[in-house]
Design an enzyme around this catalytic site. Structure first.
Site, PDB file in Angstrom:
ATOM      1  N   SER A 113       9.018   3.698   2.849  1.00 32.28           N
ATOM      2  CA  SER A 113       9.102   3.648   4.306  1.00 32.28           C
ATOM      3  C   SER A 113      10.460   3.080   4.687  1.00 32.28           C
ATOM      4  O   SER A 113      11.044   2.284   3.942  1.00 32.28           O
ATOM      5  CB  SER A 113       7.999   2.726   4.803  1.00 32.28           C
ATOM      6  OG  SER A 113       8.338   2.200   6.067  1.00 32.28           O
ATOM      7  N   CYS A 115      11.008   0.819   6.678  1.00 31.86           N
ATOM      8  CA  CYS A 115      10.969  -0.622   6.960  1.00 31.86           C
ATOM      9  C   CYS A 115      11.288  -1.473   5.748  1.00 31.86           C
ATOM     10  O   CYS A 115      11.319  -2.690   5.835  1.00 31.86           O
ATOM     11  CB  CYS A 115       9.639  -1.026   7.575  1.00 31.86           C
ATOM     12  SG  CYS A 115       8.306  -0.921   6.413  1.00 31.86           S
ATOM     13  N   TYR A 142       4.035  -5.445   4.182  1.00 33.29           N
ATOM     14  CA  TYR A 142       4.017  -4.020   3.846  1.00 33.29           C
ATOM     15  C   TYR A 142       5.321  -3.621   3.163  1.00 33.29           C
ATOM     16  O   TYR A 142       5.328  -2.946   2.124  1.00 33.29           O
ATOM     17  CB  TYR A 142       3.817  -3.222   5.141  1.00 33.29           C
ATOM     18  CG  TYR A 142       3.899  -1.728   4.981  1.00 33.29           C
ATOM     19  CD1 TYR A 142       2.823  -1.007   4.470  1.00 33.29           C
ATOM     20  CD2 TYR A 142       5.041  -1.024   5.357  1.00 33.29           C
ATOM     21  CE1 TYR A 142       2.895   0.366   4.334  1.00 33.29           C
ATOM     22  CE2 TYR A 142       5.119   0.343   5.227  1.00 33.29           C
ATOM     23  CZ  TYR A 142       4.046   1.041   4.719  1.00 33.29           C
ATOM     24  OH  TYR A 142       4.114   2.401   4.576  1.00 33.29           O
ATOM     25  N   LYS A 146       6.143  -2.086  -0.626  1.00 32.71           N
ATOM     26  CA  LYS A 146       6.852  -0.817  -0.840  1.00 32.71           C
ATOM     27  C   LYS A 146       8.106  -1.023  -1.696  1.00 32.71           C
ATOM     28  O   LYS A 146       8.437  -0.186  -2.530  1.00 32.71           O
ATOM     29  CB  LYS A 146       7.224  -0.171   0.503  1.00 32.71           C
ATOM     30  CG  LYS A 146       6.017   0.383   1.255  1.00 32.71           C
ATOM     31  CD  LYS A 146       5.452   1.593   0.528  1.00 32.71           C
ATOM     32  CE  LYS A 146       4.264   2.195   1.234  1.00 32.71           C
ATOM     33  NZ  LYS A 146       3.630   3.271   0.451  1.00 32.71           N
TER      34      LYS A 146
END
Ligand code: GDP
Length: 321
Positions: A113, A115, A142, A146
Site C-alpha cells: 500500500s 501508506c 497497518y 505491510k
C-alpha cells in the site's frame, strides 16, 4: 517472459479473492483464459493459522500466488482497530509467504500500500523513499505490517533464491469495494453519502476533515492488469509503485462524485475528523518505463463504480445515468 505468461493451465492461488483487489485479479485471470485458479474464502481457510495454511499449500501446490488477502479499511477503521490491522496482516502474510517458499511456489506477488512510505516523503513518492522517515500515525500499524511483508519477500529472495515481488498500489476503488460508512475509504464512502442524500432529499453532505488532503485514485481493474503484467515481466527486490500518476484534493473528488450521483445539495466539512496524510502521490515512472500504464480515467471509473453500487444494493441501473 515467465512461464506464467505462456501457460493458462498454471495453478494460480488468489489469496483474498472476495476483496476489492483479489476479485479484480480473478476477473482478469478468467478473462485471459487462466483455467486453474484456486480460491478459498476466509471461512474455509483462515490464513492467520499457520498449520492450516501449510496444509492447504501441501495439498493444492499452487505454482503462482497473488497475495491480496489482509485486513484493510479507511482512516476511521485503521485508527479504531489498530491491533486487528497489525496482527491479521502480519499473520496472513507471514504464513502465506513462508508456505509459498516451503512448497516451492514459482512466483508470488505481494500487495502492499502507498501508506508504507514516510508521511512527509517528497512527492511524487519514489520506491526508494521506503524507511527514510516517520509514518502517518493514523495507519502506522497497518503500514508496519505491510513493510514487514516487503522485507520478507526480499529476505526470502536473498536467502533462498525465491521469486517474490511486491507492488504498492495507491488508493484503489471499483466493484466489490466496501461501502460501509465507518470502515470504508473516502471514495466509496462519498458515493454512498451523496447517493443517500439525493434519495432522501437531504440538503447537505458532510465530508470528513478539511477537504484539502490530496489523494490519487486507481481503478482496481487497472491495478489487476498491473499485477498480471508484473507477474509476467518483473522479478526483483524493490517494490513497484502502481498509481494513476495524478492526484486531486478530497474537495474536488467530492465535487466529481456529486456530479456523477446527480446531487444538488451543499457540501460541508467536518473539521473534527482527521485529515490523515496531507498528500501521497506515487511516482509511477518505474512501472511506466517497463511499458505499463492505466486505462480507466477517474471520471469513467466513478460512473461505473456508482452503477455497480446501485446494482449491488438492488437499485437497478439508476434513473439519472
Ligand atoms: P487514507 O487515504 O488512509 O487517509 O484513507 P481514507 O480514504 O479513509 O481517507 C482519505 C481522506 O478522505 C482523509 O482526509 C479523510 O478524512 C477524508 N474523508 C472525507 N470524507 C470521508 C469519509 O466519509 N470517509 C472516509 N473514510 N474518509 C473521508
Amino acid at each position: 517472459m515467465s512461464h506464467f505468461a505462456n501457460k493458462l493451465s498454471a495453478s494460480v492461488y488468489v489469496a483474498g479473492h472476495r476483496g476489492l483487489v483479489g476479485s479484480a485479479i480473478v476477473r482478469l485471470l478468467t478473462q485471459r483464459g487462466y483455467n486453474s485458479i484456486i480460491m478459498k474464502s476466509s471461512g474455509e481457510l483462515d490464513l492467520r493459522r499457520g498449520p492450516e495454511v501449510d496444509d492447504f499449500f501441501r495439498k493444492q501446490r499452487p505454482e503462482y500466488v497473488f497475495l491480496a488477502a489482509g485486513r484493510v479499511g479507511g482512516i476511521y477503521a485503521n485508527s479504531s482497530y489498530p491491533a486487528q490491522f497489525i496482527y491479521d496482516n502480519l499473520m496472513i502474510q507471514s504464513n502465506v509467504i513462508d508456505a509459498a517458499f516451503r512448497h516451492r511456489v514459482k512466483k508470488l506477488l505481494f500487495l502492499g500500500s502507498s501508506c508504507i512510505y514516510p508521511r512527509c516523503a517528497p512527492q511524487p513518492i519514489r520506491e526508494e523513499y521506503l524507511l527514510t522517515g516517520a509514518l502517518e500515525p493514523t495507519n502506522e500499524p497497518y503500514a508496519v505490517a505491510k513493510i514487514a511483508g516487503i522485507k520478507m519477500c526480499q529476505a526470502y529472495n536473498q536467502q533462498y533464491g525465491a521469486d517474490f515481488i511486491s507492488v504498492m498500489p495507491t488508493n484503489l476503488y471499483g466493484p466489490e469495494d466496501n461501502f460501509n460508512p465507518e470502515t470504508s475509504h473516502v471514495l466509496p464512502a462519498l458515493i454512498r453519502k451523496f447517493h443517500e442524500a439525493r434519495e432522501r432529499g437531504g440538503d447537505s453532505v458532510t465530508v470528513w476533515g478539511t477537504g484539502q488532503p490530496r489523494r490519487e485514485f486507481l481503478h482496481v481493474d487497472d491495478l489487476a492488469d498491473a499485477c498480471l503484467f508484473l507477474m509476467r515481466n518483473y522479478s526483483g527486490d524493490s517494490p513497484v509503485n502502481a498509481g494513476a500518476g495524478e492526484d486531486l484534493p478530497i474537495s474536488e473528488l467530492a465535487g466529481m462524485i456529486r456530479e456523477v450521483v446527480g446531487y444538488r445539495g451543499e457540501i460541508r466539512y467536518d473539521h473534527s475528523k482527521p485529515d490523515g496524510a496531507p498528500r501521497k502521490l506515487l511516482d509511477v515512472s518505474r512501472l511506466r518505463n517497463m511499458g505499463w500504464q492505466p486505462k480507466i480515467s477517474l471520471e469513467e471509473g466513478l460512473k461505473s463504480t456508482y452503477q455497480w453500487y446501485l446494482r449491488s444494493t438492488g437499485q437497478g441501473a439508476g434513473t439519472r445515468l
